[in-house]
Write a protein that holds these residues in place. Sequence first.
Motif, PDB file in Angstrom:
ATOM      1  N   PHE A   2      83.747  32.400 106.181  1.00  6.23           N
ATOM      2  CA  PHE A   2      83.164  33.724 105.965  1.00  6.23           C
ATOM      3  C   PHE A   2      81.647  33.671 106.053  1.00  6.23           C
ATOM      4  CE2 PHE A   2      81.270  36.786 103.019  1.00  6.23           C
ATOM      5  CZ  PHE A   2      81.640  37.951 103.662  1.00  6.23           C
ATOM      6  N   PHE A   3      81.038  32.598 105.561  1.00 11.85           N
ATOM      7  CA  PHE A   3      79.583  32.505 105.526  1.00 11.85           C
ATOM      8  C   PHE A   3      78.988  32.249 106.906  1.00 11.85           C
ATOM      9  CE2 PHE A   3      80.981  31.425 101.238  1.00 11.85           C
ATOM     10  CZ  PHE A   3      80.314  32.411 100.542  1.00 11.85           C
ATOM     11  N   VAL A  74      80.122  40.409  97.892  1.00 14.25           N
ATOM     12  CA  VAL A  74      80.915  40.219  99.109  1.00 14.25           C
ATOM     13  C   VAL A  74      81.422  38.783  99.190  1.00 14.25           C
ATOM     14  CG1 VAL A  74      80.744  40.100 101.621  1.00 14.25           C
ATOM     15  CG2 VAL A  74      79.837  42.070 100.413  1.00 14.25           C
ATOM     16  N   GLY A  75      80.546  37.825  98.911  1.00  8.59           N
ATOM     17  CA  GLY A  75      80.928  36.426  99.028  1.00  8.59           C
ATOM     18  C   GLY A  75      81.961  35.992  98.004  1.00  8.59           C
ATOM     19  N   SER A  76      81.908  36.546  96.811  1.00  9.87           N
ATOM     20  CA  SER A  76      82.818  36.079  95.767  1.00  9.87           C
ATOM     21  C   SER A  76      84.081  36.922  95.634  1.00  9.87           C
ATOM     22  CB  SER A  76      82.089  36.044  94.421  1.00  9.87           C
ATOM     23  OG  SER A  76      81.728  37.346  94.037  1.00  9.87           O
ATOM     24  N   LYS A  80      87.974  37.755 101.302  1.00  3.28           N
ATOM     25  CA  LYS A  80      89.288  37.789 101.945  1.00  3.28           C
ATOM     26  C   LYS A  80      89.588  39.162 102.549  1.00  3.28           C
ATOM     27  CE  LYS A  80      91.249  34.219  99.024  1.00  3.28           C
ATOM     28  NZ  LYS A  80      90.143  33.940  98.120  1.00  3.28           N
ATOM     29  N   GLU A  81      88.913  40.180 102.071  1.00  2.00           N
ATOM     30  CA  GLU A  81      89.089  41.535 102.597  1.00  2.00           C
ATOM     31  C   GLU A  81      88.051  41.776 103.694  1.00  2.00           C
ATOM     32  OE1 GLU A  81      91.351  43.815 101.763  1.00  2.00           O
ATOM     33  OE2 GLU A  81      92.271  42.489 100.276  1.00  2.00           O
ATOM     34  N   LYS A  82      88.470  41.616 104.923  1.00  2.00           N
ATOM     35  CA  LYS A  82      87.545  41.666 106.057  1.00  2.00           C
ATOM     36  C   LYS A  82      86.848  43.030 106.178  1.00  2.00           C
ATOM     37  CE  LYS A  82      86.434  39.433 109.928  1.00  2.00           C
ATOM     38  NZ  LYS A  82      85.721  38.200 109.941  1.00  2.00           N
ATOM     39  N   LEU A  83      87.604  44.120 106.118  1.00  2.00           N
ATOM     40  CA  LEU A  83      87.020  45.445 106.291  1.00  2.00           C
ATOM     41  C   LEU A  83      86.066  45.784 105.147  1.00  2.00           C
ATOM     42  CD1 LEU A  83      86.835  48.121 107.809  1.00  2.00           C
ATOM     43  CD2 LEU A  83      88.775  48.918 106.447  1.00  2.00           C
ATOM     44  N   LEU A  84      86.479  45.524 103.923  1.00  4.28           N
ATOM     45  CA  LEU A  84      85.642  45.843 102.768  1.00  4.28           C
ATOM     46  C   LEU A  84      84.353  45.015 102.772  1.00  4.28           C
ATOM     47  CD1 LEU A  84      85.676  47.718 100.388  1.00  4.28           C
ATOM     48  CD2 LEU A  84      86.809  45.956  99.055  1.00  4.28           C
ATOM     49  N   SER A  85      84.450  43.759 103.149  1.00  3.21           N
ATOM     50  CA  SER A  85      83.244  42.929 103.199  1.00  3.21           C
ATOM     51  C   SER A  85      82.297  43.422 104.285  1.00  3.21           C
ATOM     52  CB  SER A  85      83.610  41.464 103.434  1.00  3.21           C
ATOM     53  OG  SER A  85      84.173  41.272 104.702  1.00  3.21           O
ATOM     54  N   ARG A  86      82.830  43.862 105.411  1.00  4.88           N
ATOM     55  CA  ARG A  86      81.987  44.392 106.486  1.00  4.88           C
ATOM     56  C   ARG A  86      81.309  45.710 106.056  1.00  4.88           C
ATOM     57  NH1 ARG A  86      81.469  41.864 110.841  1.00  4.88           N
ATOM     58  NH2 ARG A  86      82.951  40.362 111.632  1.00  4.88           N
ATOM     59  N   VAL A  87      82.011  46.521 105.309  1.00  6.15           N
ATOM     60  CA  VAL A  87      81.418  47.764 104.813  1.00  6.15           C
ATOM     61  C   VAL A  87      80.255  47.449 103.879  1.00  6.15           C
ATOM     62  CG1 VAL A  87      81.826  49.764 103.325  1.00  6.15           C
ATOM     63  CG2 VAL A  87      83.474  49.189 105.115  1.00  6.15           C
TER      64      VAL A  87
END
Length: 112
Positions: A2-3, A74-76, A80-87
């Motif tokens: 992810f990082f 986002v990192g912690s 695992k939630e791709k869409l939510l992390s991108r938002v």
Amino acid sequence: EFFKDRLFVWSSYGLLAAVFCQLITLVLLWQNLPPLVPIFYSRPWGTEQLADKKNLILLPFLLLFLGLFNIFLVGSQFSKEKLLSRVFLSINILLTLLLTITVFKILFLIVL
């Protein structure tokens, strides 16, 4: 994994670069700033918009705090939630841009 995501890298490095540029610009222009500067644009026109120039230092640190909190979140929590992390990362980039534009608008409105 992810990082190494490009949006995460852009968000992180963009945040640090924006805060660094804001602080350097504030340091370079500090002597040219008047004691009161317009910060509160939502208030009525005039002296109600003015604040001590020391309050300008709070803006880069506010950006740094909010940006790092968002990146940590986002990192912690959402890695695992791709869409939510991108938002959240997109919001972080937008926040960085808007606060950086605000700081430079205030500075160049006064100095130039």
